[in-house]
Write a protein that holds these residues in place. Structure first.
Motif, PDB file in Angstrom:
ATOM      1  N   PRO A 157      21.209  17.086 -51.716  1.00  0.00           N
ATOM      2  CA  PRO A 157      21.164  18.146 -50.704  1.00  0.00           C
ATOM      3  C   PRO A 157      19.982  19.091 -50.860  1.00  0.00           C
ATOM      4  CG  PRO A 157      23.400  17.862 -51.482  1.00  0.00           C
ATOM      5  CD  PRO A 157      22.530  17.010 -52.364  1.00  0.00           C
ATOM      6  N   ASP A 158      19.596  19.419 -52.107  1.00  0.00           N
ATOM      7  CA  ASP A 158      18.505  20.364 -52.278  1.00  0.00           C
ATOM      8  C   ASP A 158      17.180  19.786 -51.792  1.00  0.00           C
ATOM      9  OD1 ASP A 158      18.578  18.517 -54.368  1.00  0.00           O
ATOM     10  OD2 ASP A 158      17.584  19.870 -55.771  1.00  0.00           O
ATOM     11  N   GLN A 159      17.003  18.469 -51.913  1.00  0.00           N
ATOM     12  CA  GLN A 159      15.782  17.848 -51.404  1.00  0.00           C
ATOM     13  C   GLN A 159      15.774  17.832 -49.879  1.00  0.00           C
ATOM     14  OE1 GLN A 159      14.845  14.091 -53.225  1.00  0.00           O
ATOM     15  NE2 GLN A 159      13.093  13.721 -51.871  1.00  0.00           N
ATOM     16  N   ILE A 160      16.944  17.616 -49.281  1.00  0.00           N
ATOM     17  CA  ILE A 160      17.051  17.681 -47.818  1.00  0.00           C
ATOM     18  C   ILE A 160      16.694  19.086 -47.343  1.00  0.00           C
ATOM     19  CG2 ILE A 160      18.631  17.527 -45.857  1.00  0.00           C
ATOM     20  CD1 ILE A 160      20.176  15.395 -47.409  1.00  0.00           C
ATOM     21  N   ARG A 161      17.192  20.086 -48.068  1.00  0.00           N
ATOM     22  CA  ARG A 161      16.909  21.484 -47.726  1.00  0.00           C
ATOM     23  C   ARG A 161      15.404  21.763 -47.785  1.00  0.00           C
ATOM     24  NH1 ARG A 161      19.703  23.528 -51.421  1.00  0.00           N
ATOM     25  NH2 ARG A 161      21.681  23.268 -50.330  1.00  0.00           N
ATOM     26  N   GLU A 162      14.748  21.222 -48.801  1.00  0.00           N
ATOM     27  CA  GLU A 162      13.295  21.401 -48.934  1.00  0.00           C
ATOM     28  C   GLU A 162      12.553  20.775 -47.756  1.00  0.00           C
ATOM     29  OE1 GLU A 162      11.992  19.866 -52.651  1.00  0.00           O
ATOM     30  OE2 GLU A 162      13.177  21.267 -53.849  1.00  0.00           O
ATOM     31  N   LEU A 163      13.005  19.597 -47.333  1.00  0.00           N
ATOM     32  CA  LEU A 163      12.369  18.914 -46.203  1.00  0.00           C
ATOM     33  C   LEU A 163      12.519  19.731 -44.918  1.00  0.00           C
ATOM     34  CD1 LEU A 163      13.492  15.254 -46.972  1.00  0.00           C
ATOM     35  CD2 LEU A 163      11.137  16.113 -46.989  1.00  0.00           C
ATOM     36  N   ILE A 164      13.704  20.313 -44.736  1.00  0.00           N
ATOM     37  CA  ILE A 164      13.944  21.148 -43.552  1.00  0.00           C
ATOM     38  C   ILE A 164      13.038  22.377 -43.587  1.00  0.00           C
ATOM     39  CG2 ILE A 164      15.629  22.596 -42.364  1.00  0.00           C
ATOM     40  CD1 ILE A 164      17.791  20.595 -43.317  1.00  0.00           C
ATOM     41  N   GLU A 165      12.949  23.001 -44.744  1.00  0.00           N
ATOM     42  CA  GLU A 165      12.106  24.190 -44.881  1.00  0.00           C
ATOM     43  C   GLU A 165      10.627  23.855 -44.722  1.00  0.00           C
ATOM     44  OE1 GLU A 165      13.244  25.653 -48.699  1.00  0.00           O
ATOM     45  OE2 GLU A 165      15.130  26.546 -47.969  1.00  0.00           O
TER      46      GLU A 165
END
Length: 198
Positions: A157-165
């Motif tokens: 999830p944290d990598q997905i969050r980084e991609l969104i940001e």
């Protein structure tokens, strides 16, 4: 973040297969090996009815066999056209490709791009990273969203969050064949573990 209808892959952008897939009910087209603005234009035009495009009428399944009376009115606004950028020529022509009317987003095809650049599957090679940066910058400039393909079972999830940001707003989350394969592999593995007593 939301779920969407299916998006169909089509090879070199040609009107007939694109129209067929849309008539079957897909709400978008992902087109690999788009290397020029002309190819992008052919693909995007094939997704839209005249006068905006060249798509022929015959949605049948897409319009719920006639029960969806709004389909034709809304199709040009609702259907996505997404080229995959994965060749040296595409990187060279990226500004023109992403400003073609009807290009709604883009995918960076890392594997084929790295091969085209002469560094097969070396995703951290300086030439590959430079090409990805060039494409991303062009997308920001044109206001076209970047799309990322993910392995749904691997990425945290944290990598997905980084991609969104980082500006990614459209995600290709695996494919049905890979999801089916992964699920079957888990079942087989569970039986092997049960048999071995692990």
């Amino acid at each position: 973040i939301s779920c969407s209808s299916s998006v169909g892959p089509v090879g070199t952008p040609k009107p007939d297969p694109i129209g067929l897939i849309l008539d079957m009910g897909a709400m978008g087209i992902i087109s690999p090996m788009v290397s020029t603005a002309e190819q992008a234009s052919l693909g995007s035009m094939a997704c839209m009815y005249p006068p905006s495009g060249t798509r022929g009428f015959g949605p049948s399944r897409a319009s719920a066999y006639g029960f969806d009376e709004e389909y034709f009115k809304q199709a040009n606004d609702n259907i996505l056209y997404i080229p995959i950028i994965e060749t040296v020529q595409a990187v060279s022509d990226i500004d023109d490709i992403l400003t073609v009317r009807g290009v709604d987003a883009y995918v960076i095809g890392l594997a084929d791009l790295s091969i085209s650049l002469g560094s097969p599957l070396e995703f951290n090679h300086p030439d590959v990273k430079a090409a990805v940066s060039r494409i991303t910058e062009a997308g920001v400039k044109a206001g076209v969203p970047k799309t990322i393909a993910l392995d749904y079972d691997e990425i945290p999830p944290d990598q997905i969050r980084e991609l969104i940001e980082d500006g990614t707003s459209l995600f290709l989350v695996d494919g049905d064949e890979w999801m089916l394969s992964a699920s079957c592999a888990k079942v087989v593995n569970n039986f092997r573990l049960a048999k071995s007593g692990a």
